[in-house]
Scaffold this motif. Structure first.
Motif, mmCIF file in Angstrom:
data_model
loop_
_atom_site.group_PDB
_atom_site.id
_atom_site.type_symbol
_atom_site.label_atom_id
_atom_site.label_comp_id
_atom_site.label_asym_id
_atom_site.label_seq_id
_atom_site.Cartn_x
_atom_site.Cartn_y
_atom_site.Cartn_z
ATOM 1 N N GLU A 335 0.815 -1.232 0.000
ATOM 2 C CA GLU A 335 0.000 0.000 0.000
ATOM 3 C C GLU A 335 0.848 1.282 0.000
ATOM 4 N N ASN A 364 2.457 -0.290 -7.869
ATOM 5 C CA ASN A 364 1.074 -0.722 -8.083
ATOM 6 C C ASN A 364 0.646 -0.271 -9.475
ATOM 7 N N ASP A 397 -12.031 2.481 -5.327
ATOM 8 C CA ASP A 397 -11.608 2.859 -3.960
ATOM 9 C C ASP A 397 -10.081 2.737 -3.825
ATOM 10 N N LYS A 401 -7.427 1.682 -0.623
ATOM 11 C CA LYS A 401 -6.563 0.497 -0.699
ATOM 12 C C LYS A 401 -5.078 0.866 -0.632
#
Ligand code: SF4
Length: 447
Positions: A335, A364, A397, A401
């Protein structure tokens, strides 16, 4: 002759129950006429109507299954001559050749080479799917032993052997893998048919010319065997090309079902020893019209352009190649790792993810729903804009996350930076280079 949608509709149950997936019987009939749906998808056709329609709605070229279990492949089933008319159905498959004429060392090297090409491109495994094993009467190798070794590769075998007794012995050691027995011709078709049908395998039919091949296929069909492929290999490249094209045209355009079978092209016979010529012919016969092409050698140098060509030819031009939108953590990203966003066009995804993985930097990768279009095309179509990216982040979202607030966007849409900063407050927008190949250095410098 091909049936029209209205002919099929006249015999349809007219229940409009939608069980076939079509809104009405008329829509279903139209799709069956186009060859887009199998008539068996409707469970309510009367048996007499089905019997009448099934033969007429059969595709002009049979689909032949080879291989067993997970290795099973379909050959043929084509309905058009050109890819722009409709999607081609069954990919061309490639085979590397072994022969009893080879010495032990060459056989061992070939068996190693067959396993070397194995990679993934846009979600498809690219490898040499078949091994062709040629029987030469004055060979140095025992044919059955050679077939056993070839079977150990786990690839689908093509046994090229005109001697029914030897073919029978070879099939004993490999018939469970559902190979092709290639070798029937005008002189031996009855004996070869008996061997192939007893083993439950596909029979390959060849001949001196098209007329002889046609006669032999007719005779085999007369014996009840429609589990066939046609070896179109002629005396030279010109004759082989002519055979491949004329057989496909006769099947698709003229509705000659005797020629409605997949084809084998054997480059080992028409360009022996010339690997560069074989590389060119692999491409030629992928386009016109080899269902299986046998070559002496397929290494990475041959495979990379060839499999790319095949993938382009055999994908549905009406369906964009896309991957699932979402978050793809790479290199152990969590994250706190930086985000990089791009579109869902499959080629973009695989190029970008490949380069990001090569960089080794945790990231990510956020794939937007951009309709399967490339970065600039989707941007021009309004499917990859600051609004669509901000909306996608909200729907997914992403802020819930991922804690990082650094977002890298493609260099080609650098123009979005200002708008994104306004629409996604708190995010630092960073511009990536224009080309995926520059990402490795960029990510390493960034980290
Ligand atoms: Fe018509 Fe058969 Fe389709 Fe029902 S399943 S809509 S009866 S074609």
């Amino acid at each position: 002759m091909a049936l029209k949608g209205l002919d099929i509709f006249k015999l349809s149950p007219k229940k409009n129950c939608k069980e076939c997936g079509c809104p009405t019987c008329m829509a279903f009939s139209m799709k069956v006429a186009q060859g887009a749906v199998d008539i068996a998808a409707c469970p309510y056709f009367a048996p007499e109507a089905l019997a009448k329609l099934s033969a007429a709605t059969e595709p002009p070229m049979k689909t032949i299954k080879v291989g067993a279990g997970d290795a099973e492949l379909s050959l043929g089933g084509e309905t058009v001559l050109f890819r722009h008319e409709k999607t081609f159905v069954s990919r061309t498959r490639y085979a590397m050749s072994l022969c009893t004429c080879m010495d032990d060392e060459t056989v061992a090297q070939k068996l190693e080479d067959i396993k070397k090409v194995d990679y993934e491109r846009i979600g498809e495994r690219m490898f040499v799917e078949m091994v062709y094993v040629n029987y030469s009467a004055d060979g140095k190798q025992d044919y059955v032993e050679l077939v056993k070794k070839a079977a150990e590769t786990g690839r689908i075998l093509i046994l090229d052997c005109k001697d029914a007794e030897i073919a029978k012995a070879a099939l004993e050691v490999c018939k469970d893998g559902k190979p092709i027995l290639n070798g029937a011709d005008a002189s031996n078709y009855e004996a070869m048919n008996a061997v192939a049908t007893a083993a439950g395998v596909v029979l390959g039919v060849g001949g001196a010319d098209l007329s002889e091949i046609h006669d032999t296929v007719e005779k085999l069909e007369g014996l009840g065997n429609k589990n066939l492929v046609i070896d179109v290999t002629g005396a030279d490249v010109k004759e082989t090309f002519k055979n491949a094209v004329q057989i496909r045209k006769a099947a698709i355009k003229d509705g000659d079902r005797t020629f409605g079978y997949p084809s084998i092209v054997n480059l080992h016979k028409i360009a022996a020893g010339d690997l560069h010529k074989q590389a060119a012919l692999l491409s030629l016969f992928t386009m016109k019209y080899g269902s299986v092409i046998v070559a002496e050698h397929i290494g990475y140098a041959e495979a990379l352009p060839l499999y790319g060509l095949r993938q382009n030819l055999f994908t549905d031009p009406q369906k964009p190649m896309k991957v699932e939108p979402g978050v793809y953590p790479l290199n152990g990203a969590d994250e706190n790792s930086v985000c990089l966003t791009t579109v869902d066009f499959a080629l973009t995804y695989f190029l970008v993810s490949g380069e990001l993985e090569r960089s080794g930097v945790p990231v990510n990768l956020i794939i937007n729903d951009a309709g399967g279009l490339s970065v600039l095309t989707s941007w021009a179509a309004g499917k990859f804009s600051s609004s669509s990216i901000a909306k996608f982040f909200q729907e997914q979202d992403i802020e819930g996350k991922i804690k990082s607030r650094k977002l890298i966007i493609p260099g080609k849409v650098a123009v979005l930076k200002g708008e994104l900063e306004a629409k996604m407050p708190g995010w630092e927008i960073i511009i990536a280079p224009n080309e995926a190949v520059q990402l490795v250095k960029f990510m390493k410098d960034f980290a």
